[in-house]
Motif scaffolding. Structure first.
Motif: not given
Length: 225
Positions: A194, A197, A199, A201-202, A205-206, A209
């Motif tokens: 991730i 990647s 990305n 926004p992701k 989020k990762w 979390e």
């Protein structure tokens, strides 16, 4: 920001301010740190700053007179936002306290020694009492150095990246998530996909979390509120 540190061991305190981020902040004029030897404010030939306890008991106590003279001299020269006493029974230092103090203008820090200071010092002069943990050191100097570092690094312009301090552990009540750098693959130990990647926004989020999970595992007490 100006920080005045009252101590009986100024030589113990100086080295942390002669290197790394603290020195850079001082050289840039973002903060000035001044050390005041309490023995310079004594009135006897022995430069005594402590005496035995009234009522008996083990251990010496720092006397009020030299502390009064030092603090009064400093206050006659400028206004101070806080007069802080470093003591094991003070409020435990956390990121919130560091954030608040980093926005102040002038601070005095008094380093305790022996059994501590005459209670009248705390009653008459001290506005904030801070501990760096539930243990006792030989004196407050190392605690003052820790407090200074936690404050100074938050002053705008001190860190190379202005947003770096905002993503530190505890800033949002959580521990920081895992972090990685090059190489992407080292001995078969790889970076989570991730993070490479693209990305964002992701990725964010990762990270959120992971920070939550990291905090649950290591410091669940931070989530109790």
């Amino acid at each position: 920001m100006r920080i005045d540190i009252i101590t009986v061991l100024p030589e113990l305190l100086k080295s942390p301010f002669e290197a790394s981020i603290l020195k850079r902040a001082i050289d840039a004029g973002l903060v000035s740190v001044h050390f005041h030897n309490l023995r310079d404010y004594t009135s006897d030939n022995y430069k005594s700053i402590d005496d035995t306890q009234f009522g008996g008991g083990a251990g010496m106590v720092m006397m009020i007179e030299p502390i009064d003279k030092c603090i009064s001299k400093l206050k006659s020269e400028r206004d101070y936002d806080e007069v802080i006493y470093m003591t094991p029974d003070g409020e435990t230092l956390n990121q919130g306290i560091a954030n608040q103090l980093s926005m102040k203008g002038n601070l005095i820090m008094l380093c305790g020694h022996y059994k501590g200071v005459d209670q009248r010092v705390r009653d008459q002069f001290i506005t904030k009492e801070i501990s760096i943990g539930d243990y006792v050191l030989s004196g407050g100097e190392l605690g003052a150095a820790v407090l200074c570092d936690s404050i100074i690094r938050l002053i705008p312009g001190v860190l190379g990246n202005e947003t770096s301090a905002l993503t530190d552990s505890f800033q949002d009540g959580l521990l920081a998530p895992p972090i990685y750098t090059k190489p992407r693959d080292y001995k078969g130990w790889t970076v989570p996909e991730i993070l490479v990647s693209g990305n964002f926004p992701k990725i964010e989020k990762w990270r959120e979390e992971q920070a939550l999970e990291h905090t649950k595992t290591r410091r669940p007490d931070l989530l109790e509120d």
